[in-house]
Design a protein around this motif. Structure first.
Motif, mmCIF file in Angstrom:
data_model
loop_
_atom_site.group_PDB
_atom_site.id
_atom_site.type_symbol
_atom_site.label_atom_id
_atom_site.label_comp_id
_atom_site.label_asym_id
_atom_site.label_seq_id
_atom_site.Cartn_x
_atom_site.Cartn_y
_atom_site.Cartn_z
ATOM 1 N N HIS A 1 28.813 8.416 37.817
ATOM 2 C CA HIS A 1 28.978 9.384 36.616
ATOM 3 C C HIS A 1 29.327 8.635 35.147
ATOM 4 O O HIS A 1 31.009 9.219 34.587
ATOM 5 C CB HIS A 1 29.177 10.552 37.135
ATOM 6 C CG HIS A 1 28.585 11.208 38.624
ATOM 7 N ND1 HIS A 1 27.510 11.782 38.240
ATOM 8 C CD2 HIS A 1 29.483 10.534 39.150
ATOM 9 C CE1 HIS A 1 27.210 12.283 40.088
ATOM 10 N NE2 HIS A 1 28.535 11.070 40.921
ATOM 11 N N GLU A 2 28.680 8.007 34.382
ATOM 12 C CA GLU A 2 29.766 7.544 33.090
ATOM 13 C C GLU A 2 30.194 8.562 32.286
ATOM 14 O O GLU A 2 31.237 7.977 31.401
ATOM 15 C CB GLU A 2 28.161 7.093 32.713
ATOM 16 C CG GLU A 2 28.573 6.141 31.073
ATOM 17 C CD GLU A 2 28.092 5.277 29.949
ATOM 18 O OE1 GLU A 2 27.970 4.824 29.732
ATOM 19 O OE2 GLU A 2 26.038 6.135 30.406
ATOM 20 N N ASP A 3 29.903 9.850 32.103
ATOM 21 C CA ASP A 3 30.685 10.511 31.346
ATOM 22 C C ASP A 3 31.790 11.258 31.628
ATOM 23 O O ASP A 3 32.556 11.163 31.231
ATOM 24 C CB ASP A 3 29.501 12.006 31.334
ATOM 25 C CG ASP A 3 30.036 12.580 32.320
ATOM 26 O OD1 ASP A 3 29.785 12.607 33.777
ATOM 27 O OD2 ASP A 3 29.602 13.913 32.988
ATOM 28 N N LYS A 4 32.124 10.262 32.966
ATOM 29 C CA LYS A 4 33.344 11.058 34.090
ATOM 30 C C LYS A 4 34.217 9.770 34.025
ATOM 31 O O LYS A 4 35.513 9.572 34.382
ATOM 32 C CB LYS A 4 33.595 11.462 34.841
ATOM 33 C CG LYS A 4 33.348 12.559 35.248
ATOM 34 C CD LYS A 4 33.053 14.368 36.380
ATOM 35 C CE LYS A 4 32.044 15.178 36.279
ATOM 36 N NZ LYS A 4 31.873 16.056 37.197
ATOM 37 N N CYS A 5 33.712 8.136 33.710
ATOM 38 C CA CYS A 5 34.284 7.319 33.627
ATOM 39 C C CYS A 5 35.018 6.767 32.236
ATOM 40 O O CYS A 5 34.652 7.358 31.333
ATOM 41 C CB CYS A 5 33.252 5.734 33.978
ATOM 42 S SG CYS A 5 34.243 3.764 34.275
ATOM 43 N N LYS A 6 36.104 6.467 32.637
ATOM 44 C CA LYS A 6 37.459 6.519 32.059
ATOM 45 C C LYS A 6 37.580 5.024 31.548
ATOM 46 O O LYS A 6 38.154 4.656 30.536
ATOM 47 C CB LYS A 6 39.066 6.438 31.449
ATOM 48 C CG LYS A 6 38.560 7.861 32.588
ATOM 49 C CD LYS A 6 38.149 9.105 31.261
ATOM 50 C CE LYS A 6 38.771 10.447 31.821
ATOM 51 N NZ LYS A 6 37.551 11.013 30.834
#
Length: 101
Positions: free
Chosen positions: A44-49
């Motif tokens: 989930h790219e939007d949650k990856c830091k």
């Protein structure tokens, strides 16, 4: 088809290296381990830091990195071991589910 130098379908079993030994580098890229998978990670790219903790622990080079940024999984090589899911410190960046084949 040869996966590891010197190993092929005509070679007697007792002349092959004992399992678990790494005989040369880069052999994970030569084997489609994705067929082994029963569990599957989802990125989930939007949650990856972009902490990059998952990339070095992947045993099958299934987490591609480009321009210092991790990309979605390479499912040809992901065998579904779950190590990436376990090391990810960000809730929801990688989820882990049973794969529907």
């Amino acid at each position: 088809m040869i996966y590891v130098k010197g190993v092929n379908q005509n070679q007697p079993w007792n002349e092959i290296s004992v399992g678990g030994n790494i005989t040369e580098g880069g052999t994970a890229l030569a084997v489609n381990t994705g067929d082994w998978r029963i569990m599957i990670p989802t990125f989930h790219e939007d949650k990856c830091k972009q902490c990059m903790l998952c990339f070095p622990v992947c045993p099958d080079s299934a987490i591609p990195v480009e321009n210092e940024k991790r990309l979605d999984f390479d499912f040809k090589h992901c065998k579904g071991c779950g190590v990436c899911f376990k090391v990810c410190p960000f809730d929801g960046a990688i989820t882990w589910d049973k794969e529907d084949k």
